[in-house]
Design an enzyme around this catalytic site. Structure first.
Site, short mmCIF file in Angstrom:
data_model
loop_
_atom_site.label_atom_id
_atom_site.label_comp_id
_atom_site.label_asym_id
_atom_site.label_seq_id
_atom_site.Cartn_x
_atom_site.Cartn_y
_atom_site.Cartn_z
N ASN A 138 5.30 0.82 -6.68
CA ASN A 138 4.76 1.81 -5.77
C ASN A 138 4.62 3.14 -6.49
O ASN A 138 5.01 3.27 -7.66
CB ASN A 138 5.65 1.94 -4.52
CG ASN A 138 4.85 2.17 -3.26
OD1 ASN A 138 4.14 3.16 -3.15
ND2 ASN A 138 4.94 1.25 -2.31
N PRO A 167 0.82 -1.21 0.00
CA PRO A 167 0.00 0.00 0.00
C PRO A 167 0.85 1.26 0.00
O PRO A 167 1.86 1.35 0.70
CB PRO A 167 -0.81 -0.13 1.29
CG PRO A 167 -0.94 -1.61 1.47
CD PRO A 167 0.37 -2.18 1.00
N CYS A 168 0.41 2.25 -0.78
CA CYS A 168 1.25 3.42 -1.04
C CYS A 168 0.65 4.70 -0.50
O CYS A 168 1.17 5.77 -0.75
CB CYS A 168 1.47 3.56 -2.55
SG CYS A 168 -0.07 3.77 -3.49
N GLN A 169 -0.46 4.64 0.26
CA GLN A 169 -1.11 5.88 0.66
C GLN A 169 -0.18 6.81 1.42
O GLN A 169 -0.25 8.02 1.31
CB GLN A 169 -2.36 5.58 1.50
CG GLN A 169 -3.50 5.01 0.69
CD GLN A 169 -3.46 3.50 0.61
OE1 GLN A 169 -2.41 2.89 0.79
NE2 GLN A 169 -4.58 2.87 0.33
#
Length: 372
Positions: free
Chosen positions: A122, A83-85
């Site tokens: 990413n 996850p790249c948030q």
């Protein structure tokens, strides 16, 4: 209880971590790989993955728990996009965001499986973070020190995707140098490369105005749970019901334009008070150029350049004043119309926007195949 899944295949194999709906796997399958394990915590996304690539090798669960209870099979390649948030330009940019630590679980699987190669995907700015620096340290002195890394920021449009989506790609190899894939397309078709694919090449010919705002009423069973689906093709060509004010705003936006094309009386105060930045907000796509990045809320023009590209400066009847549909967004992410989707409209939009463009994944897989 430990679970050990063993493949029986003559094709090169891959394991997909943080698999989402399976955009990365779709590209690798197109390149000839066989998926033999996948992990995804979101039920709708895991169901979409299972519907397309098989439920038996798909693990629905939190990877932090999965790595404690599962022994992963031998595989040629491990792929995935943690996850790249926390890294995203739209996110908090907080280096301590716990989601930024999940790549360590990814490395745990690489360390266990010892694939010939691995791929980390990413957001573009991942390559400038302290987490990325720590990843490089792991390659120098830590758990992946037997891998040689190549990395860079790749633009999906340079690999035949009709979208200007920039992503950091890291490829690790323990079978010799394995560089990033060479571009096949370019904006100006220089150096003998093909020109960028365009929005027109993906969504031209679809009905201008969808005849429904709802997905079909159907459900399927995955992992012992009932989820909406499975949907494909024209099932996803669903519209919205914009307010009259929104339609009036859309009508002022030409291709390539955005919020700055609105007259003052149609600009909300937050836009009037922000004379610079967010240039793609309330934007309209261009027919003969790639789209900008397809994010998870592509159905909201106030979030980006998501208005349909059809707009005639003289013929008012020859304008399509609506955001793109789920089907159009999926096509711009390079998904085929026969790809199966599970979930609500919001869940599908999240899956589509978070996916790795299939064409970019295939280009990476093709390059790895040549080394294998």
């Amino acid at each position: 209880m430990s679970q050990n899944l063993r493949p029986s295949t003559s094709r090169p194999t891959c394991i997909d971590l943080f698999a989402g709906c399976g955009g990365m796997t779709a590209g690798f399958v197109t390149a000839g790989f066989e998926p033999i394990a996948a992990v995804e915590w979101d039920l709708a996304a895991a169901s979409t993955y299972a519907a397309n690539f098989g439920e038996t090798h798909t693990i629905w669960g939190d990877i932090e728990e999965v790595v404690k209870t599962h022994e992963f099979p031998d595989a040629d390649v491990v792929i995935g996009g943690p996850p790249c948030q926390g890294f995203s330009n739209l996110g908090s940019k907080n280096v301590d965001d716990p989601r930024n630590k999940l790549w360590k679980q990814y490395l745990h699987v690489v360390e266990q499986v010892q694939p010939k190669a691995f791929v980390v995907e990413n957001v573009a700015r991942f390559s400038t973070t302290s987490e990325f620096a720590m990843l490089l340290e792991e390659a120098k002195y830590g758990r992946i020190s037997n891998y040689e890394l190549s990395w860079g920021v790749l633009l999906a449009a340079d690999y035949g995707v009709a979208q200007r989506r920039a992503r950091t790609i890291v490829i690790g190899s323990r079978i010799g140098p394995m560089g990033l894939p060479q571009s096949t397309h370019a904006r100006d078709a220089s150096r003998g490369l093909r020109p960028w694919e365009t929005v027109r090449s993906r969504i031209a010919g679809l009905p201008r105005f969808p005849d429904t705002t709802s997905l079909p009423s159907s459900t399927v069973q995955f992992f012992g749970q009932s989820v909406p689906g499975a949907f494909k093709g024209m099932d996803l060509h669903v519209g919205r019901q914009p307010r009259p004010l929104s339609l009036e705003r859309y009508d002022h936006i030409p291709p390539g334009g955005g919020r700055f094309n609105l007259p003052d009386e149609l600009r909300p105060a937050c836009w009037r008070n922000k004379p610079t930045g967010t240039t793609d907000v309330m934007g309209r796509m261009r027919w003969d150029a790639p789209s900008l990045t397809i994010r998870t809320e592509f159905f909201k023009p106030e979030k980006g350049q998501y208005l349909h590209p059809q707009w005639d400066s003289e013929d008012l009847e020859n304008r399509v004043n609506r955001p793109i549909t789920h089907l159009e967004a999926a096509r711009l992410q390079d998904f085929q119309d026969d790809f199966l989707w599970c979930g609500t409209k919001i869940q599908l939009a999240r899956q589509i926007g978070n996916a790795v463009p299939v064409g970019l994944a295939q280009a990476i897989a093709d390059g790895i195949t040549r080394h294998l």
